[in-house]
Design a protein around this motif. Structure first.
Motif, PDB file in Angstrom:
ATOM      1  N   ASP A 212     -10.078   2.369   1.348  1.00  0.00           N
ATOM      2  CA  ASP A 212      -9.231   2.818   0.559  1.00  0.00           C
ATOM      3  C   ASP A 212      -8.108   2.219   0.407  1.00  0.00           C
ATOM      4  O   ASP A 212      -7.707   1.718  -0.897  1.00  0.00           O
ATOM      5  CB  ASP A 212      -9.134   4.311   0.680  1.00  0.00           C
ATOM      6  CG  ASP A 212     -10.126   5.324   0.933  1.00  0.00           C
ATOM      7  OD1 ASP A 212     -11.341   4.588   0.301  1.00  0.00           O
ATOM      8  OD2 ASP A 212     -10.219   6.385   1.488  1.00  0.00           O
ATOM      9  N   TYR A 213      -7.337   1.653   1.427  1.00  0.00           N
ATOM     10  CA  TYR A 213      -6.290   0.879   1.209  1.00  0.00           C
ATOM     11  C   TYR A 213      -6.109  -0.459   0.797  1.00  0.00           C
ATOM     12  O   TYR A 213      -5.456  -0.888  -0.198  1.00  0.00           O
ATOM     13  CB  TYR A 213      -5.365   0.865   2.392  1.00  0.00           C
ATOM     14  CG  TYR A 213      -4.982   2.362   2.980  1.00  0.00           C
ATOM     15  CD1 TYR A 213      -4.968   3.389   2.061  1.00  0.00           C
ATOM     16  CD2 TYR A 213      -4.542   2.391   4.620  1.00  0.00           C
ATOM     17  CE1 TYR A 213      -4.362   4.484   2.524  1.00  0.00           C
ATOM     18  CE2 TYR A 213      -4.372   3.768   4.843  1.00  0.00           C
ATOM     19  CZ  TYR A 213      -4.119   4.664   3.933  1.00  0.00           C
ATOM     20  OH  TYR A 213      -3.518   6.109   4.304  1.00  0.00           O
TER      21      TYR A 213
ATOM     22  N   VAL B 290       0.752  -1.109  -0.073  1.00  0.00           N
ATOM     23  CA  VAL B 290      -0.036  -0.164   0.002  1.00  0.00           C
ATOM     24  C   VAL B 290       0.877   1.203   0.066  1.00  0.00           C
ATOM     25  O   VAL B 290       0.511   2.167  -0.687  1.00  0.00           O
ATOM     26  CB  VAL B 290      -0.995   0.031   1.287  1.00  0.00           C
ATOM     27  CG1 VAL B 290      -2.006   1.094   1.222  1.00  0.00           C
ATOM     28  CG2 VAL B 290      -1.677  -1.370   1.306  1.00  0.00           C
ATOM     29  N   GLU B 291       2.034   1.042   0.767  1.00  0.00           N
ATOM     30  CA  GLU B 291       2.998   2.341   0.864  1.00  0.00           C
ATOM     31  C   GLU B 291       3.486   2.770  -0.565  1.00  0.00           C
ATOM     32  O   GLU B 291       3.761   3.879  -1.089  1.00  0.00           O
ATOM     33  CB  GLU B 291       4.487   2.077   1.594  1.00  0.00           C
ATOM     34  CG  GLU B 291       5.164   3.234   1.828  1.00  0.00           C
ATOM     35  CD  GLU B 291       6.074   2.833   2.630  1.00  0.00           C
ATOM     36  OE1 GLU B 291       7.082   3.799   3.056  1.00  0.00           O
ATOM     37  OE2 GLU B 291       6.251   1.662   3.246  1.00  0.00           O
ATOM     38  N   LYS B 292       3.818   1.695  -1.464  1.00  0.00           N
ATOM     39  CA  LYS B 292       4.089   1.823  -2.825  1.00  0.00           C
ATOM     40  C   LYS B 292       3.008   2.553  -3.654  1.00  0.00           C
ATOM     41  O   LYS B 292       3.286   3.150  -4.627  1.00  0.00           O
ATOM     42  CB  LYS B 292       4.744   0.858  -3.533  1.00  0.00           C
ATOM     43  CG  LYS B 292       5.834   0.086  -2.364  1.00  0.00           C
ATOM     44  CD  LYS B 292       6.428  -1.284  -3.215  1.00  0.00           C
ATOM     45  CE  LYS B 292       7.553  -1.705  -2.593  1.00  0.00           C
ATOM     46  NZ  LYS B 292       7.951  -3.041  -3.112  1.00  0.00           N
ATOM     47  N   LEU B 293       1.632   2.022  -3.530  1.00  0.00           N
ATOM     48  CA  LEU B 293       0.709   2.471  -4.397  1.00  0.00           C
ATOM     49  C   LEU B 293      -0.093   3.763  -4.106  1.00  0.00           C
ATOM     50  O   LEU B 293      -0.584   4.387  -4.757  1.00  0.00           O
ATOM     51  CB  LEU B 293      -0.417   1.342  -4.388  1.00  0.00           C
ATOM     52  CG  LEU B 293       0.075  -0.057  -5.034  1.00  0.00           C
ATOM     53  CD1 LEU B 293      -1.135  -1.225  -4.771  1.00  0.00           C
ATOM     54  CD2 LEU B 293       0.432   0.167  -6.454  1.00  0.00           C
ATOM     55  N   THR B 294       0.128   3.876  -2.674  1.00  0.00           N
ATOM     56  CA  THR B 294      -0.518   5.223  -2.226  1.00  0.00           C
ATOM     57  C   THR B 294       0.430   5.624  -1.283  1.00  0.00           C
ATOM     58  O   THR B 294       0.664   5.427  -0.181  1.00  0.00           O
ATOM     59  CB  THR B 294      -1.935   4.609  -1.149  1.00  0.00           C
ATOM     60  OG1 THR B 294      -2.802   4.027  -2.068  1.00  0.00           O
ATOM     61  CG2 THR B 294      -2.579   6.097  -0.820  1.00  0.00           C
ATOM     62  N   PRO B 295       1.041   6.803  -1.566  1.00  0.00           N
ATOM     63  CA  PRO B 295       2.019   7.684  -0.617  1.00  0.00           C
ATOM     64  C   PRO B 295       1.424   7.941   0.722  1.00  0.00           C
ATOM     65  O   PRO B 295       2.409   8.196   1.599  1.00  0.00           O
ATOM     66  CB  PRO B 295       2.374   8.894  -1.525  1.00  0.00           C
ATOM     67  CG  PRO B 295       1.947   8.622  -2.819  1.00  0.00           C
ATOM     68  CD  PRO B 295       0.757   7.691  -2.994  1.00  0.00           C
TER      69      PRO B 295
END
Length: 474
Positions: A178-179, A136-141
């Motif tokens: 959302d995540y 998720v960190e890579k897809l959503t900052p």
């Protein structure tokens, strides 16, 4: 329940129903769970046979992994719905000890663990969903803050504990739905961690992600510093979702009313505390204004004294200038016989002195005007301060009246709570008295039954004796 297993080879309608129910159920923790509206029905796996007879059937049975996915999805539905309803009824911020919230995290953990691939490491085989959540960190900052917070927590040592902490932080941030949607939409990245038939790779995962949107109405405050997330055992408590066979719903109505009254009382007490704090703040402001008012009054008195001294100085300078002019005139008259050069020199000195006196007088007048302006401004500010103090005093009076009203309302609520508790105690005493009467009546019924049996035995003995006497007669 073991008598439901078919004993013959011939299928019957009962066995057909059992087979249909078994195929519609789901498997977790050695139980078969079926959904009945808003409730769950449990049966042990060994109690019911999956096939009505050993004869082969034409239809293939359902995939057990698909049944597990359906089971987890139904459990997630019930968990999310129960959490939302209980949180709205509770009406406050949830903490870590809230049981429905704990069960929700357990269900989510089971959903994320379904179909995970086992990875081999130096320490053995590892099977954790933390790697999938790190995507998720890579897809959503925005999720980078949560991941950094999880990594900075000192008590977490295992990937499982980090994953549990991540779920709690995402719920508090109201971004869990959302995540989850973000990582479910990237199945090409999830395939590295999950099998092809896992819940996160199928349609059930998208359904659960959509259901998580409803949790945005919940406010949670979870403290994870002292909580051991590494060694917790996540077991689903089915008793929270099973039907209650007792009549506890009738007895909980009074408790619900008492709880509502107590909640109102707590709300009024909290409002009372806020009003007391605001009154204290206003009182402090009034004290500060009074101090500034006294200070300005002192400054005004000092300015008035200075103005008076300046006016006296002006009058003195005027007198000195007039006296000097008169002396100059007398000197001019007395020195009329002096040559013209001497008259010119004395006249120049007189004019020079007159200019200096005039400039001094102008400076004194300007300073006097400045002091007068300052006095007017200070008087205006004093009037404004007095007006502000009056308004603050009026606000204090209104707040005190409101506090008195709230105190009376609070007393009324306490009286209501005490009366409701007394009525509940009276009802409990009446119920215990009725139970004692029922026990007494049951005892009398048993005594009557025993006496009736005794009378029946006596009648039988009398009948047998009468029969013997009739047979003994010739």
């Amino acid at each position: 329940m073991s008598d439901l297993t078919p004993q013959t080879d011939v299928p019957t309608p009962t066995t057909d129903k059992i087979t249909q129910a078994a195929r519609e159920t789901i498997y977790l923790c050695n139980f078969r769970v079926s959904v009945d509206g808003e409730w769950l029905c449990l049966r042990e796996l060994n109690d019911i046979s999956l096939t009505p007879d050993p004869e082969p059937t034409h239809e293939d049975p359902k995939d057990p992994i698909a049944i597990e996915r359906l089971n987890l999805m139904n459990m997630a539905k019930l968990s999310i719905k129960g959490l939302i309803e209980s949180a709205l009824n509770l009406g406050r911020t949830l903490d870590s000890d809230y049981a429905p919230l704990q069960q929700f995290f357990v269900v989510m953990e089971h959903c994320l663990k379904h179909g995970l691939k086992t990875k081999k490491t130096f320490l053995g085989q590892n099977k954790s969903f933390w790697g999938a959540l790190e995507l998720v960190e890579k897809l959503t900052p925005e999720a980078g803050e949560i991941t950094a917070s999880v990594k900075d927590l000192p008590g977490l040592k295992t990937p499982l504990g980090r994953g549990r902490a991540w779920l709690r932080l995402a719920l508090m941030q109201k971004k869990l739905s959302d995540y989850m949607k973000t990582i479910i939409n990237r199945k090409d990245l999830l395939s590295e961690f999950y099998e092809a038939n896992a819940l996160m790779m199928e349609e059930e995962g998208a359904v659960i992600a959509g259901l998580l949107v409803g949790l945005n109405v919940i406010d949670a405050n979870l403290c994870m510093k002292g909580e051991d997330l590494d060694s917790q055992v996540g077991v689903i408590d089915f008793s929270m979702y099973l039907k209650d066979s007792g009549n506890s719903s009738k007895s909980t109505e009074g408790d619900g009313q008492i709880t509502a009254i107590l909640d109102q009382k707590n709300y009024v007490e909290e409002l009372n505390r806020h009003l007391s704090a605001s009154v204290n703040n206003l009182q402090a402001k009034v004290d500060v204004l009074e101090k500034s008012n006294t200070k300005l009054t002192e400054e005004l008195a000092v300015a008035n004294n200075r103005i008076i001294t300046l006016q006296e100085d002006v009058e003195r300078v005027k007198e000195e200038s007039s006296y000097q002019m008169e002396s100059n005139r007398k000197a001019l008259r007395s020195d009329a016989a002096v040559p013209v050069a001497t008259d010119g020199q004395s006249l120049g000195e007189t004019r020079k002195q007159l200019k200096e006196e005039t400039l001094l007088r102008l400076d004194v007048e300007k300073e006097l005007e400045v002091q007068i302006g300052m006095k007017q401004e200070m008087e205006l500010s004093m009037k404004m301060l007095e007006k502000d103090v009056c308004e603050k005093q009026d606000a204090l009076v209104e707040l005190r009246t409101q506090m008195e009203d709230i105190r009376t309302f609070n007393q009324q609520l306490t009286h209501k709570a005490q009366s409701s508790e007394a009525s509940s105690k009276q009802k409990g005493d009446i119920i215990t008295g009725l139970e004692d009467k029922i026990n007494q009546m049951a005892g009398t019924v048993k005594q009557l039954e025993s006496s009736d049996m005794h009378l029946v035995k006596q009648a039988r003995s009398l009948n047998s004796a009468a029969g013997r006497l009739l047979q003994a007669q010739p």
